[in-house]
Design an enzyme around this catalytic site. Structure first.
Site, PDB file in Angstrom:
ATOM      1  N   CYS A  34       0.818  -1.230   0.000  1.00  0.00           N
ATOM      2  CA  CYS A  34       0.000   0.000   0.000  1.00  0.00           C
ATOM      3  C   CYS A  34       0.845   1.270   0.000  1.00  0.00           C
ATOM      4  CB  CYS A  34      -0.944   0.013   1.196  1.00  0.00           C
ATOM      5  SG  CYS A  34      -2.159  -1.297   1.119  1.00  0.00           S
ATOM      6  N   HIS A  57      -3.328   7.459   2.980  1.00  0.00           N
ATOM      7  CA  HIS A  57      -3.699   6.151   2.430  1.00  0.00           C
ATOM      8  C   HIS A  57      -5.114   5.819   2.904  1.00  0.00           C
ATOM      9  CE1 HIS A  57      -3.766   2.115   1.146  1.00  0.00           C
ATOM     10  NE2 HIS A  57      -3.602   1.580   2.338  1.00  0.00           N
ATOM     11  N   ASN A  65      -9.963   0.152  -0.078  1.00  0.00           N
ATOM     12  CA  ASN A  65      -8.500   0.239  -0.051  1.00  0.00           C
ATOM     13  C   ASN A  65      -7.957  -0.221  -1.402  1.00  0.00           C
ATOM     14  OD1 ASN A  65      -5.771  -0.095   0.322  1.00  0.00           O
ATOM     15  ND2 ASN A  65      -5.941  -1.186   2.260  1.00  0.00           N
TER      16      ASN A  65
END
Ligand code: ACO
Length: 322
Positions: free
Chosen positions: A113, A249, A279
């Site tokens: 990520c 994020h 996500n």
């Protein structure tokens, strides 16, 4: 002093939207549980045959158009992904060929990520050092391809998408600093158990899937993101009030809110897309940035703090004047 400045942003989402209500028909979950624990209400899912390179190409074209650059000007492509189309060539090379930017350096960065922050940091060094004059930085993922759709603890969290920026040298301002970290000792909390060298099936004969001890990841994520935002401000000698926008994020609204509290920032100054995108791993920060730019919220001259946390563990930040 030469800075690397974001000359244009772009993003792309697959057409298909998967809502929490639809997930209720796949696994034992509820819209209420997902929305309360994560803030996610829906995510986009790539169509059969639609790949990470497909999404990346569209995002890249929009960023190039926004920056007003042609493919021939690009002299570096760095692409963050943990879901490449192929083992090789890299997805950066696949995108390069489609854009017609042939000949320049092109490579992928795998930092889960944090992939976009890692890619941005690498490209920043190339531009600041005078090695690149027009860098394309992409975060692109098809996480839906590595999910176990019978595992409610992971399948409700992720989505697909891509975001991109064009970096160009600027004498005045741009990326002020980037801060990258990793701690491989945490690999057991968030990983995909299979791969080329380890074998395409694990000992339980499972293929690709995300394995995550969610609440332990959550605790480390909050702690390390707190530390990296403090580190970023200290490195630049800036107070918290200097930040105009937090572009975090997008894994979990509760993690985002914790970082905002640490920065004493009202949620109105935090870009949130997790409710609509889920996500999207390496794509999440550039997707959020592009949305904030195109909606007119983020303007030229604003001070932006970007941060991410992901598998590895990896985490990082970038402070920039847009
Ligand atoms: N629907 C309903 N119940 C569920 C679901 C679901 N989808 N998933 C788990 N539960 C249940 C669990 O089984 C558990 O039940 P139990 O109490 O009976 O055992 C209960 O809900 C609580 O589970 P927790 O895992 O403790 O829930 P938590 O509040 O921690 O939320 C979550 C889970 C959303 C995963 C959270 O921990 C999180 O967001 N973690 C961080 C994720 C992250 O940031 N990852 C990093 C980036 S990802 C990357 O790099 C690829």
């Amino acid at each position: 002093m030469t800075y690397a400045r974001i000359a244009g942003t772009g993003s792309h989402l697959p057409e298909r939207v998967l809502t929490n209500a639809e997930l209720e028909t796949l696994v034992d979950t509820s819209d209420e549980w997902i929305a309360e624990r994560t803030g996610i209400r829906q995510r986009h899912i790539a169509a059969p045959g639609e790949t990470t390179a497909d999404l990346a190409e569209q995002a890249a074209r929009k960023a190039m158009a926004a920056a007003g650059v042609e493919a021939a000007e690009i002299d570096l492509i760095v692409l963050g992904t943990t879901t490449p189309d192929l083992i090789f060539p890299s997805t950066a090379c696949l995108v390069q060929a489609r854009l017609g930017a042939n000949g320049c350096a092109a490579f992928d960065v795998n930092a889960a990520c944090s992939g976009f922050l890692y890619a941005l940091s690498v490209a920043n060094q190339f531009v600041r050092g005078g090695v690149a004059r027009c860098a394309l930085v992409i975060g692109a993922e098809t996480l839906s391809r590595m999910l176990d759709w019978s595992d409610r603890s992971t399948c409700v969290l992720f989505g697909d998408g891509a975001g991109a920026v064009v970096l160009k040298p600027d004498a005045e301002t741009g990326i002020l600093s980037t801060h990258l970290h990793a701690d491989g000792a945490y690999r057991h909390l968030l990983y995909n158990p299979v791969g080329v060298s380890a074998g395409f099936r694990d000992e339980k004969n499972h293929g690709v899937r995300v394995m995550m001890t969610g609440n332990d990841v959550f605790k480390v994520a909050v702690k390390t993101l707190d530390a990296v935002v403090e580190e970023t401000l200290a490195a630049n000698g800036l107070p918290k009030s200097a930040i105009d926008w937090l572009i975090p994020h997008q894994a979990n609204l509760r993690i985002i809110a914790a970082t905002a509290r640490r920065l004493e920032m009202p949620m109105e100054r935090v870009v949130v897309t997790v409710d609509r995108h889920g996500n999207t791993s390496a794509a999440s920060v550039p997707l959020a940035l592009d949305e904030a730019v195109r909606s007119g919220r983020v303007r030229r001259g604003d001070m932006l703090l970007l941060e991410a946390f992901g598998g590895g563990f990896t985490w990082g930040s970038a402070l920039l004047r847009f």
